[in-house]
Each structure stands twice: as structure tokens, then as C-alpha cells.
Design an enzyme around this catalytic site. Structure first.
Site, PDB file in Angstrom:
ATOM      1  N   SER A 106       0.805  -1.215   0.013  1.00 63.23           N
ATOM      2  CA  SER A 106      -0.125   0.011  -0.099  1.00 63.23           C
ATOM      3  C   SER A 106       0.902   1.232  -0.039  1.00 63.23           C
ATOM      4  O   SER A 106       1.693   1.346   0.752  1.00 63.23           O
ATOM      5  CB  SER A 106      -0.904   0.094   1.343  1.00 63.23           C
ATOM      6  OG  SER A 106      -1.692   1.158   1.190  1.00 63.23           O
ATOM      7  N   GLY A 107       0.723   2.160  -0.784  1.00 66.19           N
ATOM      8  CA  GLY A 107       1.242   3.496  -1.121  1.00 66.19           C
ATOM      9  C   GLY A 107       2.577   3.237  -1.791  1.00 66.19           C
ATOM     10  O   GLY A 107       3.403   4.444  -1.765  1.00 66.19           O
ATOM     11  N   THR A 111      -1.526   2.565  -8.031  1.00 63.88           N
ATOM     12  CA  THR A 111      -2.937   3.161  -8.654  1.00 63.88           C
ATOM     13  C   THR A 111      -2.103   4.337  -9.649  1.00 63.88           C
ATOM     14  O   THR A 111      -2.649   4.510 -10.783  1.00 63.88           O
ATOM     15  CB  THR A 111      -3.587   4.005  -7.617  1.00 63.88           C
ATOM     16  OG1 THR A 111      -4.080   2.815  -6.589  1.00 63.88           O
ATOM     17  CG2 THR A 111      -4.808   4.555  -8.428  1.00 63.88           C
ATOM     18  N   ASN A 158      -1.128   5.579   3.010  1.00 65.71           N
ATOM     19  CA  ASN A 158      -1.466   6.139   1.739  1.00 65.71           C
ATOM     20  C   ASN A 158      -2.562   7.112   1.930  1.00 65.71           C
ATOM     21  O   ASN A 158      -3.603   6.841   2.363  1.00 65.71           O
ATOM     22  CB  ASN A 158      -1.554   5.123   0.717  1.00 65.71           C
ATOM     23  CG  ASN A 158      -1.806   5.765  -0.682  1.00 65.71           C
ATOM     24  OD1 ASN A 158      -1.739   7.148  -0.731  1.00 65.71           O
ATOM     25  ND2 ASN A 158      -1.812   4.788  -1.838  1.00 65.71           N
ATOM     26  N   SER A 161      -5.541   5.663  -0.573  1.00 64.65           N
ATOM     27  CA  SER A 161      -5.328   4.382  -0.771  1.00 64.65           C
ATOM     28  C   SER A 161      -6.413   3.699  -1.278  1.00 64.65           C
ATOM     29  O   SER A 161      -7.594   3.951  -1.022  1.00 64.65           O
ATOM     30  CB  SER A 161      -5.295   3.691   0.752  1.00 64.65           C
ATOM     31  OG  SER A 161      -5.013   2.366   0.608  1.00 64.65           O
ATOM     32  N   SER A 162      -6.415   2.915  -2.227  1.00 70.21           N
ATOM     33  CA  SER A 162      -7.662   2.118  -2.872  1.00 70.21           C
ATOM     34  C   SER A 162      -7.993   1.231  -1.947  1.00 70.21           C
ATOM     35  O   SER A 162      -7.277   0.147  -1.726  1.00 70.21           O
ATOM     36  CB  SER A 162      -7.130   1.646  -4.152  1.00 70.21           C
ATOM     37  OG  SER A 162      -6.090   2.291  -5.078  1.00 70.21           O
ATOM     38  N   GLY A 392      -2.390  -3.489  -2.152  1.00 73.11           N
ATOM     39  CA  GLY A 392      -1.157  -4.313  -1.999  1.00 73.11           C
ATOM     40  C   GLY A 392      -0.984  -4.788  -0.461  1.00 73.11           C
ATOM     41  O   GLY A 392      -1.928  -4.729   0.292  1.00 73.11           O
ATOM     42  N   GLU A 394      -0.698  -5.403   3.137  1.00 77.47           N
ATOM     43  CA  GLU A 394      -0.644  -4.537   4.061  1.00 77.47           C
ATOM     44  C   GLU A 394      -0.540  -5.248   5.646  1.00 77.47           C
ATOM     45  O   GLU A 394      -1.462  -6.316   5.694  1.00 77.47           O
ATOM     46  CB  GLU A 394      -1.730  -3.361   4.076  1.00 77.47           C
ATOM     47  CG  GLU A 394      -3.051  -3.979   3.886  1.00 77.47           C
ATOM     48  CD  GLU A 394      -4.131  -2.750   3.621  1.00 77.47           C
ATOM     49  OE1 GLU A 394      -3.527  -1.967   2.688  1.00 77.47           O
ATOM     50  OE2 GLU A 394      -5.289  -2.945   4.090  1.00 77.47           O
TER      51      GLU A 394
HETATM   52  N1  LIG Z   1       5.012   8.162 -10.407  1.00 71.16           N
HETATM   53  C1  LIG Z   1       4.775   8.856  -9.178  1.00 71.16           C
HETATM   54  N2  LIG Z   1       4.969  10.338  -9.438  1.00 71.16           N
HETATM   55  C2  LIG Z   1       4.734  10.910  -8.343  1.00 71.16           C
HETATM   56  N3  LIG Z   1       4.074  10.742  -7.107  1.00 71.16           N
HETATM   57  C3  LIG Z   1       3.625   9.311  -6.893  1.00 71.16           C
HETATM   58  C4  LIG Z   1       3.952   8.202  -7.746  1.00 71.16           C
HETATM   59  N4  LIG Z   1       3.390   7.415  -7.669  1.00 71.16           N
HETATM   60  C5  LIG Z   1       3.003   7.460  -6.352  1.00 71.16           C
HETATM   61  N5  LIG Z   1       2.928   8.717  -5.877  1.00 71.16           N
HETATM   62  C6  LIG Z   1       2.572   9.253  -4.586  1.00 71.16           C
HETATM   63  O1  LIG Z   1       2.344   8.236  -3.755  1.00 71.16           O
HETATM   64  C7  LIG Z   1       1.130   8.125  -3.398  1.00 71.16           C
HETATM   65  C8  LIG Z   1       0.531   6.981  -3.442  1.00 71.16           C
HETATM   66  O2  LIG Z   1       0.563   6.258  -4.552  1.00 71.16           O
HETATM   67  P1  LIG Z   1      -0.738   5.264  -5.009  1.00 71.16           P
HETATM   68  O3  LIG Z   1      -0.443   4.892  -6.315  1.00 71.16           O
HETATM   69  O4  LIG Z   1      -2.076   5.610  -4.548  1.00 71.16           O
HETATM   70  O5  LIG Z   1      -0.215   3.916  -4.060  1.00 71.16           O
HETATM   71  P2  LIG Z   1      -0.962   2.426  -4.208  1.00 71.16           P
HETATM   72  O6  LIG Z   1      -2.063   2.320  -4.959  1.00 71.16           O
HETATM   73  O7  LIG Z   1       0.263   1.485  -4.476  1.00 71.16           O
HETATM   74  O8  LIG Z   1      -1.248   2.263  -2.833  1.00 71.16           O
HETATM   75  C9  LIG Z   1       0.423   8.849  -4.325  1.00 71.16           C
HETATM   76  O9  LIG Z   1      -0.977   9.646  -4.005  1.00 71.16           O
HETATM   77  C10 LIG Z   1       1.305   9.924  -4.895  1.00 71.16           C
HETATM   78  O10 LIG Z   1       1.440  10.883  -4.018  1.00 71.16           O
HETATM   79 MG   LIG Z   2      -3.984   2.239  -4.692  1.00 70.00          MG
END
Ligand SMILES: Nc1ncnc2c1ncn2[C@@H]1O[C@H](COP(=O)(O)OP(=O)(O)O)[C@@H](O)[C@H]1O
Ligand SMILES: [Mg+2]
Length: 1007
Positions: A106-107, A111, A158, A161-162, A392, A394
Site C-alpha cells: 500500500s502506498g 494506482t 497512503n 489508498s484504494s 497491496g 498490508e
Molecule cells: N509516479 C509517481 N509520481 C509522483 N508521485 C507518485 C508516483 N507514484 C506514487 N506517487 C505518490 O504516492 C502516493 C501513493 O500512490 P498510490 O499509487 O496511491 O499507491 P498504491 O496504489 O500503491 O497504494 C500517490 O498519492 C502519490 O502522491
Molecule cells: Mg492504490
């Protein structure tokens, strides 16, 4: 692959396969180095490892899209675009479904990665700009906004977080343009609706409604802007979050709902349900009957609001909240709730209604993006790219049923990863006829089985517990697990009494591939049963709001109807994940492995321990080893030859012959025979060292090749330039000749007839010659002039030529200043020797001959009678004889007696005459005593012109120029005194006379 090492050594190695040694240290060191230099992507072969930058990195703009579009993975530095392009290309080329599996905790950026991939695909497709396709792309991208509003929440890991799993298929037509899609959603974490851990929030939608909706709308819904007033959204503490702007997000959601064509009243209902959940959380119950321990709703107002929002009657709502109907043995009994039962039912109700709404949203989006409905001419055949962005792995402070599901899902995906990566590798070796060496890696199959095995797995034991009639507690479920599970990956306090971290009768621990997670059994049974009393279903089915009603079709059932027991939540989830994995397995997979650099969302913190942990459980190192164990590098013979042919003379610039032989030649030249294997269509290289050396050698030769190419190119350029110059000169020369030729031809044409022209071509205007011909034309003109003169003179008898010359000189000298200068007349010069003028020529000739003898002159230029005057103003009739040596004044009356000595012709300094017909002539002399005379002759002929001509011609023959002045008033010098002479008319009879008028002299000229 190999190409990625061309980023420059300061950025570390772009492909972990090329690490010099495969150790955690080396792996982490490279990952850290790249992360610090903002290189967040690194390959393991075709797998992309992505490290969350936690800041905006400007690497997704159009320039990057163009850079990666249509390129092979190894042609450019590592980037998620390259992977997206690879998935897209593979789909197009092979006409095969592909998928992109994004995993990580997660985070870690899953996404975001999925959104970047979608945007990339959107950017590189529909080059022809079809409108329907553009709409589909827009809808696909905007659907995220809605899904995130209702399905994402701030967690401690996060901010966005989805809280549901998402697998999205994007459908493409045969041209490769997206024409629709389909979303599968997995297990929304609905417990969040009624409870949040400290520091976390409920789903974004709640906060968006409160901060974004207009006042009037909140008023209608009887809501206040302050989230602290609502029990369901305040349990995690302050709802404020710096990275979230609920207000603008609300607007974005509204806009997206519009883009996706959600009916306005449907959108209204969605927000009403959100509002209803908020109100529901604040519903409180009071015990009304101490004996039977039954409750009533505390606040009638709230009940009314809630009933209004759900479009149900207050009566029905109140009933459903405080009691339930039980069918037992054909009888229907109404059972009133105790206080805790009422609270439990309320929460179940809130969770269910929100969960159902979310599922409806997904299904509605699916209707909109259905390729059959999209209007893009779906013809039933086409390919898809699946993008999986699922929650992810967690570990929370308190892990419950949801975490078990989520972590189980991650185990399954890891399993798939292992299978596919190994399977593919194996298949490749088999296909190419290469022996395969097995590599040890941790296979998490046992953990998957621990959870999912029929009859024996955790989920099966849980289901069994739920099936039991009678009171079954979570604790009993734990006991059952303790007895039945035989796996070193499972433990609890009963099995490990020494482990104080596990609470008696509450906790159990699973050693997941990604780490140990302790779960609390509290709530497992309930969550798995996932029951919602039929009373609620019926209530909602009877709603006046058609959407609410449509969401709850099972509410139609009668309470007495016996229905099949529904599948438990755990089994549902398991089935959907197994189906998902099966589906993924049919597609060509692409992997993005997301890594979280730290737990504090910092852009500059690389937490070695945290990263090491993830690298370990994601099996990244094993991934590298598997890639390397066999062969780190493989390439089609043609590609290999293309890339390295410059290394040997025999293969450069073109190898004529079998590709395999060419490749073998290169390998042999470097002495790598032992390190490679030759497959059917590909060469396999064992050690990265070999590849390095090849690359280095190639690098070494590249400058030569470049110089070589430059040499050729420059040579070619110079040759081309020289050729151009030569052509230019040739054209110039030809043009010059053409110009000359045409000029001369033109002249010939112009002058063709000159012989017959009266003026022999004098009047012909010479055309302006081209530059080169000016000299020549000058000469030609002279030639023409001479010829013309010759033609004219030819008609004149030879003896007359001197006269002609004299006339010409006179004309030249006079320049038209004297009107009458007597040129029509025959010029005789020595008039006094002619009887026409002189009645006694003998006297004159005798005298002249005597003078000639004494003074040795050779010819008489001019002679004439004159009237002269002098410094004393005395006038006299005389004769003047101008010879080539002297000027003589003679007295005609005294047989041409010489008066004084002759004046040397060398003393003559000029000649002055008037422009008129008079015969006044002043011969200027050196001594200041000029000869002032008026020519006279019996026939009164004009002879001044002849005098001018004779004297001037003589001067010219002696290469001198006689200054001749033509003026009405003549200035002269007499006795060294300056005088003026005027001409005045006098009566025609009588001859000309001089007279003095003041200081001036006047010639009286008879008209
Ligand atoms: N490629 C990226 N560029 C900039 N910031 C990112 C990037 N990937 C993730 N982040 C930052 O990290 C945070 C969490 O990412 P997210 O994709 O929501 O994580 P996950 O889906 O794995 O839980 C996003 O809200 C963003 O702020
Ligand atoms: Mg996500």
C-alpha cells in the site's frame, strides 16, 4: 535490456540483470543510487521496478511519450512508458491479449502507475482522431475520478489508498484504438464505512460532500459542513489532509459523473445515500422496555431525515432499525432488538448500503464503457490489455478479515508472478532447444494453500464455523484453526506459548511471503457471514427512489421464502481472485513491481531496511537470479548481428551470409565461445560480463564508426557541393557565351544594312553590351567609326582631305557656339594667292616666296585682307598671312610690303571670336599686344570659321591645343592694357570699321 545501460554510469545500472554480483547490497545500492538521481524505474529484464518518488517528476510529458512510442524496451532508459508500449505493441503485433500486473504494498505507487499507463495508451492511440475513440479514452480516464472518490480513503500508509481491488480490461479494435473496457472490482473494505483506525479517514466521498456541496444541497440533506459532527467519519481524528482537496475533488467528481453520462437524478441519489450513511451513524437508541431489553429510536427528527433521504416511510425505517422479523416453522415472529443488536444492525445496514452503491457505480461505468455500446463499431473480435491495480500487501496495527483477504490476494499474485516468469523462461529455453538449470526460489504456493485449500484451508474452516447452527464465536474459529492447520506458516499463542506478542484466544499469525502478519479473529465470523437482515433489504426495495429500489432487487422476497444460503464473503472473494488469476494467466503478462522507499511519504528518504524487506518478499533478487541463471541476455540473431556487427571487420558494415555465422564470428572474435549458447532463433549469453564486454567494445568502436560515417557523409557533402559548383560555373559560362553570342548576333542584325544607310549606321543605337563585352564593343565602335569615316572620305577627292580635316577641327573647336562658320563653302586657305580675292596675285606670291625663302616657312595656312586696329586705336587696311612659322601683316597697297617683322606662331596664346556673323578675330599674343582684326574679302564670305580651323589644326598637328573663346564681348590686351571689344551694327553700305568708345573698342559691322 542491454540498451538501458546506456543511460550513463552515473545513474547506476538500468537493468538489474547486469549487476556484477547479485547480492542484496548491490541491488539496494543500485536502487538507491538511481532513486537519488530521480531514476525511479529500473528493469529486471522485462519487469519494471518502480520506486515511489513521493514528488512530481516531470517524466510523463509529450516529449517522453514521443521518446518511447514504438520503441523497444532496451532502446531507451527504463521507464514505465516502455512497459506500457511493450504491452501495447505485443498486443498489436501478436494479436494477443496482454496484461499489466502492478503489485507492491500500500502506498508504493500502484494506482499512480496504472493511471500513467492508461494515459500513455491514450496518448499513443487514435492517431486518426476518431471522435468516438476520443470519448472512450476520456471516459476510461475519468472513471478513475469517480471510483477513487467512492473507493479510496486516507490510510496511515497512503493518503489516497484504494480500498478495493480493480482489474480493468481495455478493449482495442483491429487498428489498435481503444473502443471500450470493463472493470472488475474486488472486495471493497466496507468496514471503513462505520469505523476507522486512528489517523485514517472514511472514503473520500463523505468529506467531499460535506466540503464541496452547495449550501442549499446540504440544507436539503440536513447536513452540516463540520465532519466532526458525524460519528462515522470522525473516529480516525482530524479529517484534514494536506494532499487532499475535498472541495475541488467534489467538483471533479460531479464533472466526471457528467462526462460518464450519469443521469442527474442518479447522481443525486448517490449523494443522498452518502448523506444517509452520515445520518445513520448518528442514530442512537434508548432502551424503552427494561424487562424485555428493547429499544426505540432516540431522535424522531433524525429518523425523519434519514427516511427522507432514502425515500422510505419513517414507520418502516423505524421498524427495520429496532426489530427484525423471523420466520420459524411457518410462523412469522417480530423480534425487537436489544441496544447492542440495534447498533450492530445499524452498522451492517450502513456498510451494506454503501457497498451496494459502490458496486452499482462500477456496473454503471461498465455500461458506459461497454465496447458493444460505445459506438466505435465493435465487431466482436479484438484484443484487450488488462491493467490490475489491486490493494497491496498490508500490515496494520490491528489486522482483521479484510487484511487476510488482501494479503491472500497478494499471495496469489505473487504465485502467478513466479509461475509465469519461470514458465516463460522455461518455455523459451525449451523452444530454443537450450538446457534449463533450475534455480531455487521461495515458492509461496504453500501459503496460498494454507488459506484457500478446500476443507483444510483457513477460509474453509471459517466457512464451516459460520455454517454451524447455534452460537459460534470467533474464539471457536481460532480453536478450530489451531487444531486443523498443520503448517509452519501458521501459529497462535496456543501453538507458540512463548510468543507474548500473540494474545491468547484472539490472535493468530501467518508467515506471508511478504512478512509475518498477526490477525485478530474478532469479527471474522460476522464479516464472513456478511448478513444483512431481510428487513433492510425489503425496506430499500420499497423505496420510492427508483435507483435505491433497483440496487436492492432481493428485497422482493417474502420473509418466509426459504432461500439458498448465500456464499460467504471469504469464499466469494477467494473465487473472484482465483477467476482473476486464471484470467491473467491467459494473457501475456507485464509486471510493474512497486517499491515504497519509506513510510513517511518523503521524497528524499531511502529507508534501506524497508526497501530491503520489500525487495526480499517481492522476490526481486530471485527474479534477477532466474534471469541470470540461464542466460542474462538473449536476442534474435538478426538483432544481435545488427547491434554488434561493427566489432569485427568481417561483419562490418554488412555480413553477407547466414546470420548465425555472422553472430558466431563476432563471439569468436571476442573469445566468448564458452559463455554462449546458440538457440534456434536466438543467441543466449550466460554472464553479464560478456554482455558488458560486448557493449564496451561496441562503445569503443562507435567513435570510429561515427568518424567513418562522418567522413563518408562529409565527403559526400563536399562532392555534392563541388558538383554543384561545377554545374554553376558551367551554367555561368554557357550563359555568358549565350549572352555574348546573342549580343553579337543582335549587332550583326542591327548593322547588317549600314553600308546602304545614309549615315552609315551612325544613328544606330548600340545596345548595352554585357559586362565582358564592354572592351570589345568599345573597339567595335571605333572600328565602326573609322569605317564610317572611310566611307564618307571615299567620296571626297584626296586633295580636299586637308580642307575636310580643317573643317572637322573647326567644328570640333567651335562646338556649335558660332552659328555661321562657313563650312558649306570650299575652304581655300591662301586666298590672297587666288584671283578671286586678289587682282594682283603676282605681287603677293612674289612677296610670299621671298618671305618663305628668308624665313624658311613651308606653307601658308591662311591669308586674307583685314581691317586692323592697335593700341593707339588707329585702324588700317592690311593683309594677314599665317604660315607655319610666322604671322605676317602686309600692306596690300604697297605691293604687300611687310610691315614690321613676322610674329612667331609660337607666340600665339589664343583666339577670340564672336558667336555672330561679324568677322572680328582677336589673335592673342604673348607680349600683351594682341592682334585685333576684322577679316575682309570682296565676296563678303564668312571666313572666321576657316581661320579657327586652320590655326587649330596647325596647333593640333603640333600636339597643342589652341584656346578658342567665343563671346559677344571679347577681352583682349593692347599695349599690355586690358580692353574690351564690342560689335555694333552699322549701315550695310561701306565696310567694317573700328572705333573707340570710352575705354572700349567697337567694331561697326555693316548688316
Ligand atoms: N509516479 C509517481 N509520481 C509522483 N508521485 C507518485 C508516483 N507514484 C506514487 N506517487 C505518490 O504516492 C502516493 C501513493 O500512490 P498510490 O499509487 O496511491 O499507491 P498504491 O496504489 O500503491 O497504494 C500517490 O498519492 C502519490 O502522491
Ligand atoms: Mg492504490
Amino acid at each position: 535490456m542491454a540498451g538501458s545501460i546506456h543511460e550513463g554510469p552515473e545513474f547506476g545500472i538500468g537493468d538489474f540483470v547486469l549487476l556484477r554480483e547479485v547480492t542484496h547490497e548491490a541491488f539496494l545500492e543500485n536502487l538507491r543510487l538511481r532513486y537519488e538521481k530521480n531514476r525511479i524505474y529500473t528493469y529486471i529484464g522485462e519487469v519494471v521496478v518502480s520506486v515511489n518518488p513521493y514528488k512530481t517528476v516531470d517524466i510523463y510529458n509529450q516529449t517522453y511519450v514521443d521518446h518511447y512510442k514504438g520503441r523497444e524496451l532496451y532502446e531507451r532508459p527504463p521507464h514505465i512508458f516502455a512497459l506500457a508500449d511493450s504491452a501495447y505493441k505485443t498486443m498489436k503485433r501478436k494479436s494477443r491479449d496482454t496484461c499489466i500486473v502492478i503489485s507492491g504494498e500500500s502506498g508504493s505507487g500502484k494506482t499512480e502507475a496504472s493511471k500513467i499507463i492508461m494515459r500513455y495508451i491514450s496518448a499513443v492511440t487514435n492517431v486518426s482522431g476518431r471522435k468516438e475513440v476520443e470519448r472512450v479514452k476520456d471516459v476510461l480516464i475519468k472513471s478513475n475520478v469517480i471510483l477513487e472518490a467512492f473507493g479510496n480513503a486516507k490510510t496511515n500508509r497512503n493518503d489516497n489508498s484504494s480500498r478495493f481491488g480493480k482489474y480493468m480490461d481495455i478493449n482495442f479494435d483491429f487498428k489498435g484504438d481503444p473502443i471500450g473496457g470493463h472493470i472488475n472490482n474486488y472486495l471493497l473494505e466496507k468496514s471503513r464505512v462505520v469505523h476507522q483506525q486512528n489517523g485514517e479517514r472514511n472514503f473520500h466521498a463523505f468529506y467531499q460532500l460535506l466540503s464541496g456541496a452547495p449550501d442549499q444541497k446540504l440544507e436539503e440533506m440536513k447536513l452540516s459542513r463540520n465532519p466532526d459532527e458525524y460519528h462515522f467519519i470522525r473516529q480516525g481524528g482530524s479529517p484534514k489532509c494536506s494532499t487532499i482537496n475535498d472541495q475541488s475533488d467534489y467538483r471533479a467528481v460531479m464533472a466526471a459523473l457528467k462526462t460518464l453520462n450519469f443521469a442527474f437524478k442518479h447522481a443525486e441519489t448517490l449523494w443522498k445515500i452518502v448523506a444517509a450513511v452520515l445520518h445513520m451513524g448518528n442514530m442512537e437508541f434508548d432502551t424503552v422496555d427494561e424487562v424485555h431489553d428493547t429499544v426505540g429510536v432516540r431522535d424522531g427528527h433524525k429518523l425523519k431525515n434519514l427516511a427522507g433521504l432514502l425515500s422510505v416511510t419513517q414507520e418502516d425505517l423505524k421498524k427495520a432499525l429496532t426489530s427484525r422479523v423471523i420466520a420459524a416453522g411457518g410462523n412469522v415472529v417480530n423480534k425487537e432488538f436489544t441496544k447492542s443488536e440495534a447498533l450492530y444492525a445499524r452498522d451492517a445496514f450502513a456498510k451494506a448500503i454503501y457497498d451496494r452503491m459502490f458496486s452499482w457505480i462500477v456496473s454503471r461505468i461498465n455500461e458506459v464503457i461497454d465496447p458493444k455500446e460505445s459506438g466505435t463499431g465493435y465487431i466482436g473480435k479484438g484484443t484487450v490489455i488488462g491493467v490490475l491495480d489491486i490493494y497491496g500487501f498490508e500490515i496494520f496495527q490491528n489486522n482483521s478479515f479484510e487484511q487476510l483477504c488482501i494479503n491472500y490476494c497478494n499471495e496469489k499474485l505473487q504465485q502467478l508472478f513466479i509461475e509465469l516468469v519461470l514458465k516463460q523462461e522455461q518455455e523459451e529455453y525449451m523452444k530454443e532447444g537450450i538446457a534449463w538449470v533450475h534455480v531455487e526460489y521461495f515458492n509461496n504456493k504453500i501459503i496460498c494453500e494454507l488459506i484457500e485449500q478446500p476443507h483444510k484451508g483457513i477460509l474453509a474452516i471459517l466457512d464451516e464455523a459460520c455454517l454451524n447452527v447455534g452460537k459460534v464465536t470467533d474464539e471457536m474459529f481460532l480453536t478450530a484453526m489451531t487444531q486443523k492447520l498443520k503448517s509452519d506458516r501458521f501459529t497462535c499463542r496456543a501453538l507458540s506459548p512463548a510468543d507474548k506478542t500473540l494474545e491468547h484466544s484472539r490472535d493468530f499469525r501467518i508467515r506471508h511471503y511478504a512478512g509475518d502478519v498477526s490477525y485478530s479473529v474478532v469479527g471474522f465470523i460476522d464479516k464472513n457471514k456478511d448478513t444483512l437482515f431481510q428487513d433492510f433489504k425489503r425496506l430499500l426495495y420499497n423505496s420510492k427512489d427508483e435507483l435505491v429500489k433497483a440496487m436492492w432487487p432481493e428485497g422482493i422476497q417474502d420473509i418466509t421464502a426459504t432461500t439458498k444460503r448465500p456464499l460467504t464473503a471469504g469464499t466469494n472473494f477467494k473465487n473472484s481472485i482465483i477467476a482473476l488469476v486464471d484470467q491473467l494467466a491467459t494473457k501475456e503478462p507485464h509486471y510493474v513491481r512497486c517499491v515504497k522507499p519509506n513510510d513517511i511519504k518523503s521524497p528524499s528518504n531511502f529507508d534501506e531496511e524497508r526497501v530491503k524487506h520489500q525487495v526480499m518478499y517481492l522476490g526481486l533478487l530471485e527474479n534477477v537470479r532466474v534471469r541470470r541463471a540461464g542466460f542474462v541476455y538473449r536476442a534474435k540473431y538478426s538483432r544481435f548481428l545488427d547491434r554488434y556487427k561493427l566489432i569485427t571487420k568481417n561483419t562490418w558494415p554488412n555480413f553477407r551470409g547466414n546470420e548465425v555465422d555472422g553472430v558466431k564470428m563476432i563471439i569468436k572474435s571476442q573469445g566468448f565461445e564458452k559463455d554462449v549458447a546458440y538457440g534456434k532463433s536466438k543467441i543466449f549469453i550466460q554472464s553479464p560480463q560478456t554482455l558488458f564486454t560486448l557493449e564496451e567494445t561496441r562503445d569503443k568502436y562507435i567513435p570510429f564508426i561515427i568518424v567513418f560515417l562522418q567522413k563518408f557523409w562529409r565527403g559526400g557533402l563536399a562532392r555534392r557541393r563541388a558538383k554543384q559548383m561545377r554545374a554553376i560555373y558551367l551554367i555561368m559560362a554557357k550563359f555568358k557565351r549565350y549572352k555574348m553570342r546573342s549580343y553579337i548576333l543582335n549587332l550583326v542584325q542591327l548593322f547588317r544594312n549600314v553600308r546602304n544607310m545614309r549615315d552609315y549606321g551612325k544613328s544606330i543605337k548600340w545596345p548595352t553590351p554585357p559586362q565582358v563585352l564592354t572592351g570589345l564593343v568599345e573597339e567595335l565602335r571605333k572600328v565602326h567609326s573609322r569605317w564610317r569615316a572611310n566611307m564618307i572620305l571615299k567620296k571626297v577627292p584626296r586633295p580636299e582631305w586637308p580642307m575636310l580635316q580643317t573643317k572637322c577641327t573647326a567644328q570640333d573647336v567651335l562646338k556649335g557656339q558660332r552659328a555661321d562658320w562657313g563650312y558649306r563653302r570650299k575652304w581655300e586657305g591662301n586666298y590672297l594667292a587666288s584671283s578671286k580675292d586678289n587682282s594682283s596675285t603676282i605681287d603677293f606670291v612674289t612677296k610670299a616666296n621671298a618671305l618663305k625663302a628668308s624665313d624658311h616657312f613651308s606653307e601658308i595656312l591662311f591669308s586674307s585682307y583685314i581691317k586692323k586696329t592697335n593700341k593707339h586705336n588707329q585702324t588700317a587696311d592690311r593683309a594677314i598671312v599665317i604660315t607655319d612659322k610666322f604671322i605676317y601683316k602686309l600692306d596690300p597697297k604697297k605691293k604687300y610690303k611687310l610691315l614690321r617683322r613676322g610674329i612667331s606662331i609660337g607666340d600665339v596664346t589664343g583666339l577670340s571670336i564672336t558667336p555672330d556673323a561679324d568677322q572680328l578675330s582677336v589673335i592673342h599674343l604673348k607680349d600683351g599686344n594682341d592682334l585685333v582684326i576684322c577679316l575682309q574679302n570682296p565676296s563678303r564670305e564668312e571666313r572666321v570659321g576657316e581661320l579657327v580651323g586652320s590655326l587649330s589644326r596647325f596647333f593640333r598637328r603640333n600636339r597643342k591645343e589652341l584656346p578658342v573663346t567665343v563671346a559677344k564681348q571679347i577681352k583682349c590686351s593692347l599695349g599690355s592694357k586690358p580692353r574690351q571689344i564690342l560689335v555694333k551694327p552699322s549701315p550695310a553700305n561701306g565696310g567694317p570699321t573700328f572705333r573707340k568708345e570710352g575705354n572700349s573698342l567697337v567694331l561697326m559691322w555693316p548688316q
